[in-house]
Scaffold this active site. Structure first.
Site, short mmCIF file in Angstrom:
data_model
loop_
_atom_site.label_atom_id
_atom_site.label_comp_id
_atom_site.label_asym_id
_atom_site.label_seq_id
_atom_site.Cartn_x
_atom_site.Cartn_y
_atom_site.Cartn_z
N LYS A 36 41.53 44.91 32.81
CA LYS A 36 40.79 46.13 33.20
C LYS A 36 41.69 47.35 33.42
O LYS A 36 41.28 48.47 33.17
CB LYS A 36 39.93 45.87 34.43
CG LYS A 36 40.71 45.58 35.69
CD LYS A 36 39.78 45.06 36.79
CE LYS A 36 40.56 44.87 38.06
NZ LYS A 36 39.89 43.96 39.01
N ARG A 129 34.40 41.85 50.14
CA ARG A 129 33.87 42.44 48.92
C ARG A 129 32.84 41.44 48.40
O ARG A 129 31.94 41.10 49.16
CB ARG A 129 35.00 42.77 47.91
CG ARG A 129 34.57 43.83 46.89
CD ARG A 129 35.66 44.23 45.92
NE ARG A 129 35.84 43.24 44.86
CZ ARG A 129 36.72 43.39 43.85
NH1 ARG A 129 37.46 44.45 43.77
NH2 ARG A 129 36.82 42.45 42.93
C1 LIG Z 1 40.76 43.07 39.32
C2 LIG Z 1 40.42 41.67 39.63
C3 LIG Z 1 41.40 40.68 39.49
C4 LIG Z 1 42.83 40.99 39.10
O1 LIG Z 1 43.49 41.65 40.14
P1 LIG Z 1 45.07 42.00 40.06
O2 LIG Z 1 45.41 42.44 41.41
O3 LIG Z 1 45.19 43.07 39.03
O4 LIG Z 1 45.75 40.75 39.64
C5 LIG Z 1 41.03 39.37 39.76
N1 LIG Z 1 39.77 39.06 40.14
C6 LIG Z 1 38.81 39.99 40.28
C7 LIG Z 1 37.45 39.57 40.72
C8 LIG Z 1 39.10 41.32 40.04
O5 LIG Z 1 38.14 42.24 40.18
#
Ligand SMILES: *Cc1c(COP(=O)(O)O)cnc(C)c1O
Length: 354
Positions: A36, A129
């Site tokens: 992302k 969250r």
């Molecule tokens: C963005 C996200 C991740 C990855 O997070 P990082 O800190 O970039 O490794 C993993 N799980 C969910 C649900 C996310 O939204």
């Protein structure tokens, strides 16, 4: 070359991915590569797959659609919108879920499309969250999921250090393991996956404190920036500059450090404050708040001080620089996670792969 641009080193990304995949493998953990932060750019995603990630994951369906030619399972990270259920089934193989009504809609669409869609049920361990907070609700939702056609529950997962800043520990992740075992016992099923979080969980491997049964991590930031995110420590033998921002100077002038006249509001409605440092050599670069926030860029030239930014202009103090900058010269910056996210999202910033 056109500017501003972000220079993306695929070799460095592959190297980082390999290092982190190996570290996880030694702990019996599979890595899901999170795309992302770079808007699901397929070249980078493909590099992550070459580096050994087994699944590609993104928060947005629009990004997963870009990845449809890459032949690994796709995971939707953000809880699906009911209104997108059809596309979720079409473009992702696995989704993270916590709402029964959404899962029922996914089931309906999966049956329509003659597919089996996999689900990881999200548990909230306190970060507040996404995820089910109440243990009884978890069991109820599982019992309902098991009645649905077209849906296969493959595991449970959690996400920490995103909203509440809660750090993954042996204690809270062990709770996840316990819930998984309770589900298996109660319903006489087997769940393959315990998805133990994001880049903030990585430090537990080094500390030897990761509960044994956690077998998946979803990693984005650690791969692109070479650091874990619980304490912000860098990960051994990784690069922190896979992404480099390059901008062009459009004005260099000696000017005072304090504006002349009555100070009202700046372009964003804030009343700015200034310290008088006398006359300084100031450079304006052609990039602005629309593309990146000034707190998210770190000049390679340590003598540069960032003064400010409006929508389309970045103002630097180059008084102390040894290099004699001229109009048309470039200035280079490292980027934070937020910086990568913004420049990759901005259509005004060119993307160059090296
Ligand atoms: C963005 C996200 C991740 C990855 O997070 P990082 O800190 O970039 O490794 C993993 N799980 C969910 C649900 C996310 O939204």
């Amino acid at each position: 070359m056109r500017y501003p641009c972000v220079e993306i080193s695929l070799d460095k990304i592959k190297h980082n991915t390999r290092e982190i995949v190996e570290l996880c493998k030694r702990n019996n953990i599979n890595v899901t590569g999170v795309t992302k932060v770079f808007c699901g750019e397929p070249k980078i995603a493909k590099t992550m797959v070459e580096g050994g990630v087994q699944i590609l994951a993104d928060s947005r369906i629009e990004n997963l659609i870009k990845l449809k030619e890459i032949n690994v399972p796709k995971m939707l990270l953000r809880l699906p919108m009911i209104s997108q259920a059809d596309e979720v089934i079409k473009y992702s193989d696995i989704s993270l879920n916590s709402e029964l009504n959404t899962i029922k809609e996914l089931s309906k669409k999966a049956v329509e499309q003659n597919k089996e869609h996999k689900i990881i049920l999200m548990v909230d361990l306190g970060d507040l969250r996404e995820g089910i907070f109440d243990e009884e609700e978890i069991f109820f939702v599982v019992s309902e999921i098991l009645k649905l056609d077209g849906i296969k529950l493959i595991g449970i997962g959690t996400n920490l250090t995103c909203y509440g800043g809660v750090i993954p520990k042996y204690e809270n992740l062990s709770k996840l393991v316990k819930i998984k075992m309770n589900i298996e016992k109660k319903f006489n099923i087997e769940l393959d996956i315990i998805s133990g979080g994001n880049s903030s969980s990585l430090y537990l491997l080094k500390a030897g404190e990761m509960p044994k049964k956690i077998n998946q991590l979803r990693l984005g930031e650690s791969i692109v920036l070479g650091r874990e995110t619980a304490y912000g420590e860098s990960i051994e033998n990784t690069y922190d500059d896979c992404f480099k921002l390059i901008v062009e100077i459009i004005e260099i002038k000696e000017k005072p450090s304090v504006p002349i006249g009555e100070i009202g509001m700046d372009a964003f409605g804030n009343k700015p404050k200034f310290i008088d440092k006398g006359i300084m050599k100031r450079a304006i670069c052609a990039i602005g708040k629309q593309d990146v926030d000034l707190g998210d860029i770190i000049p390679y030239d340590k003598n540069i001080e960032i003064l400010g930014e409006s929508s389309d202009h970045l103002i630097l103090d180059i008084t102390k620089c040894e290099k004699n900058y001229e109009i048309g010269d470039n200035v280079e910056f490292k980027l934070t996670y937020g910086g990568i996210l913004k420049v990759m999202t901005s259509e005004y910033v060119k993307k160059n792969f090296v």
